[in-house]
Design a protein around this motif. Structure first.
Motif, PDB file in Angstrom:
ATOM      1  N   GLU A   1       9.727   0.386 -15.864  1.00  0.00           N
ATOM      2  CA  GLU A   1       9.020   0.845 -14.784  1.00  0.00           C
ATOM      3  C   GLU A   1       9.101   2.475 -14.463  1.00  0.00           C
ATOM      4  OE1 GLU A   1       9.571   0.539  -9.691  1.00  0.00           O
ATOM      5  OE2 GLU A   1      11.148  -0.414 -10.862  1.00  0.00           O
ATOM      6  N   LEU A   2       8.043   2.863 -14.052  1.00  0.00           N
ATOM      7  CA  LEU A   2       8.088   4.500 -13.774  1.00  0.00           C
ATOM      8  C   LEU A   2       8.093   4.528 -12.510  1.00  0.00           C
ATOM      9  CD1 LEU A   2       5.237   5.788 -16.149  1.00  0.00           C
ATOM     10  CD2 LEU A   2       7.695   5.927 -16.522  1.00  0.00           C
ATOM     11  N   TYR A   3       8.991   5.363 -11.858  1.00  0.00           N
ATOM     12  CA  TYR A   3       9.209   5.252 -10.218  1.00  0.00           C
ATOM     13  C   TYR A   3       9.132   6.856  -9.819  1.00  0.00           C
ATOM     14  CZ  TYR A   3      10.928   4.218  -5.684  1.00  0.00           C
ATOM     15  OH  TYR A   3      11.297   3.737  -4.433  1.00  0.00           O
ATOM     16  N   GLU A   4       8.228   7.156  -9.149  1.00  0.00           N
ATOM     17  CA  GLU A   4       7.822   8.490  -8.714  1.00  0.00           C
ATOM     18  C   GLU A   4       8.705   9.140  -7.635  1.00  0.00           C
ATOM     19  OE1 GLU A   4       3.615  10.448  -8.687  1.00  0.00           O
ATOM     20  OE2 GLU A   4       4.032   9.507  -6.824  1.00  0.00           O
ATOM     21  N   ILE A   5       9.452  10.169  -7.972  1.00  0.00           N
ATOM     22  CA  ILE A   5      10.323  10.713  -7.042  1.00  0.00           C
ATOM     23  C   ILE A   5       9.793  12.588  -7.081  1.00  0.00           C
ATOM     24  CG2 ILE A   5      12.621  11.403  -6.195  1.00  0.00           C
ATOM     25  CD1 ILE A   5      13.541   8.795  -7.140  1.00  0.00           C
ATOM     26  N   PRO A   6       8.980  12.849  -6.316  1.00  0.00           N
ATOM     27  CA  PRO A   6       8.645  14.236  -6.512  1.00  0.00           C
ATOM     28  C   PRO A   6       9.568  15.301  -6.396  1.00  0.00           C
ATOM     29  CG  PRO A   6       6.973  12.963  -5.094  1.00  0.00           C
ATOM     30  CD  PRO A   6       8.061  12.018  -5.376  1.00  0.00           C
TER      31      PRO A   6
ATOM     32  N   ARG B   1       1.285   0.865  -8.011  1.00  0.00           N
ATOM     33  CA  ARG B   1       1.708   0.131  -6.544  1.00  0.00           C
ATOM     34  C   ARG B   1       2.364   1.287  -5.720  1.00  0.00           C
ATOM     35  NH1 ARG B   1       4.448  -5.458  -8.016  1.00  0.00           N
ATOM     36  NH2 ARG B   1       4.421  -4.748 -10.403  1.00  0.00           N
ATOM     37  N   THR B   2       2.678   0.882  -4.299  1.00  0.00           N
ATOM     38  CA  THR B   2       3.558   1.693  -3.527  1.00  0.00           C
ATOM     39  C   THR B   2       4.772   0.775  -3.080  1.00  0.00           C
ATOM     40  OG1 THR B   2       1.588   2.936  -2.932  1.00  0.00           O
ATOM     41  CG2 THR B   2       3.689   2.904  -1.287  1.00  0.00           C
ATOM     42  N   ASP B   3       5.896   1.131  -2.960  1.00  0.00           N
ATOM     43  CA  ASP B   3       7.245   0.291  -2.635  1.00  0.00           C
ATOM     44  C   ASP B   3       6.749   0.498  -1.031  1.00  0.00           C
ATOM     45  OD1 ASP B   3       9.790   0.104  -1.381  1.00  0.00           O
ATOM     46  OD2 ASP B   3      10.408   0.259  -3.530  1.00  0.00           O
ATOM     47  N   GLU B   4       6.907  -0.736  -0.621  1.00  0.00           N
ATOM     48  CA  GLU B   4       6.795  -0.981   0.990  1.00  0.00           C
ATOM     49  C   GLU B   4       8.135  -0.311   1.776  1.00  0.00           C
ATOM     50  OE1 GLU B   4       7.218  -5.293   2.111  1.00  0.00           O
ATOM     51  OE2 GLU B   4       7.438  -5.546   0.136  1.00  0.00           O
ATOM     52  N   TYR B   5       9.040  -0.227   1.333  1.00  0.00           N
ATOM     53  CA  TYR B   5      10.035   0.184   1.792  1.00  0.00           C
ATOM     54  C   TYR B   5      10.254   1.743   1.983  1.00  0.00           C
ATOM     55  CZ  TYR B   5      11.212  -4.689   2.244  1.00  0.00           C
ATOM     56  OH  TYR B   5      10.892  -6.388   2.289  1.00  0.00           O
ATOM     57  N   THR B   6      10.210   2.264   0.622  1.00  0.00           N
ATOM     58  CA  THR B   6      10.284   3.706   0.476  1.00  0.00           C
ATOM     59  C   THR B   6       9.158   4.526   0.553  1.00  0.00           C
ATOM     60  OG1 THR B   6      10.104   3.840  -2.038  1.00  0.00           O
ATOM     61  CG2 THR B   6      12.358   3.208  -1.033  1.00  0.00           C
ATOM     62  N   GLY B   7       7.969   3.917   0.270  1.00  0.00           N
ATOM     63  CA  GLY B   7       6.603   4.612   0.414  1.00  0.00           C
ATOM     64  C   GLY B   7       6.455   5.235  -1.041  1.00  0.00           C
ATOM     65  N   ARG B   8       7.267   5.229  -1.951  1.00  0.00           N
ATOM     66  CA  ARG B   8       7.178   5.866  -3.329  1.00  0.00           C
ATOM     67  C   ARG B   8       6.363   4.901  -4.239  1.00  0.00           C
ATOM     68  NH1 ARG B   8       9.721  10.679  -2.834  1.00  0.00           N
ATOM     69  NH2 ARG B   8      11.887  10.269  -1.846  1.00  0.00           N
ATOM     70  N   ARG B   9       5.696   5.712  -5.063  1.00  0.00           N
ATOM     71  CA  ARG B   9       4.556   4.881  -5.724  1.00  0.00           C
ATOM     72  C   ARG B   9       5.364   4.685  -7.189  1.00  0.00           C
ATOM     73  NH1 ARG B   9      -0.474   7.864  -7.153  1.00  0.00           N
ATOM     74  NH2 ARG B   9       0.967   9.326  -8.405  1.00  0.00           N
TER      75      ARG B   9
END
Length: 134
Positions: free
Chosen positions: A129-134, A108-116
């Protein structure tokens, strides 16, 4: 006005209780790849305590307690809702989990941050949760 200096410097550790210590230890070390810092059996409590390191210096403490009650519901029970791990890229970790027969929800994509992000569960059903921060 200057902002006060922060008193909280970060998260030191998060403590988890597993229903099956060996199964949970295997999941967090072999599947998620966390490094063991220390491990103790506490005879007075008939309990194991395992300290695990994350690359940023924070830690997970894994406990076993005989007869610990299960989590009442997922994930909207009061208390900790889920534990999120920061990753540089989702796909390699999702592939690692899939190879160990751990299912992930659709990305999914976080609607506020745009992160997946995606969710999966540990052996006791704890939402992770896995939260992607490239």
């Amino acid at each position: 006005m200057d902002a006060p200096s922060p008193l909280l410097l970060g998260v030191h550790h998060v403590a988890l209780i597993g229903a099956d210590y060996a199964r949970s230890k295997d999941f967090y070390t072999r599947i998620l790849g966390l490094r063991v810092l220390d491990e103790h059996y506490r005879a007075a409590r008939d309990s194991w305590k395992l300290d695990l390191a994350l690359p940023d210096g924070s830690q997970l403490e894994l406990f076993s307690f005989p007869g610990a009650p299960p989590r009442p519901s997922r994930p909207e029970a009061q208390g900790l809702r889920h534990l999120a791990f920061r990753v540089a890229a989702l796909e390699p970790m999702i592939a690692r989990l899939a190879a160990a027969d751990v299912a992930c929800e659709p990305i999914r994509t976080d609607e506020y941050t745009g992160r997946r992000f995606t969710f999966f569960a540990d052996p006791d059903g704890l939402p992770l949760e896995l939260y992607e921060i490239p």
